[in-house]
Design a protein around this motif. Structure first.
Motif: not given
Length: 158
Positions: A132-156
């Protein structure tokens, strides 16, 4: 200036961070101002180090660097999760509500999927609508599997 970072610790597949400019927002409801500290350039630990392309809930291509210049609340979760992910979403909404309207307008809330195979842009749009409205300005993102793994690694995240 009174400041406090809001961190949520969650299970190994999820994370919430404040990132971006190095700015810290006062989230204490009793604080009298919501000042930001001066920005600093990204480090090698910055999410902006990842220059891959993400797809948002509208099917548009974005980069994490597009959020640079403002504090970012970043959550990694998946839309089919029924355990920690709903808790993370509610905690993020609570963080958003705790900010002044002016401060909230300057913070980017970004949800990135850890399940890019199932969390298509259409599924992310559906998930966003559900919240709902609580998240109307939020961004929801999908990345490729390798990019997602790269972000996970960066964040530990393991």
């Amino acid at each position: 200036m009174r400041t406090r970072l809001a961190f949520i610790r969650a299970w190994s597949t999820t994370a919430l961070i404040l990132a971006g400019t190095g700015a810290v927002l006062a989230t204490d409801p009793h604080a009298h101002s919501h000042e930001e500290t001066p920005s600093s350039p990204p480090t090698d630990k910055s999410i902006y180090w990842l220059d891959g392309k993400w797809t948002n809930q509208n099917g548009e291509t974005v980069t994490l660097r597009s959020f640079e210049g403002h504090p970012v609340v970043l959550i990694m979760l998946y839309t089919h999760c029924e355990a920690a992910c709903p808790i993370l979403m509610e905690d993020a909404k609570r963080i958003s509500r705790s900010l002044s309207k002016k401060a909230r307008e300057g913070v980017h809330f970004v949800i990135t999927s850890v399940d890019p195979e199932r969390d298509s842009p259409a599924r992310l749009a559906e998930f966003k609508k559900k919240h709902g409205d609580a998240v109307k300005l939020w961004s929801f993102l999908q990345g490729s599997p390798p990019l997602t793994l790269e972000l996970e690694a960066l964040l530990g995240i393991q």
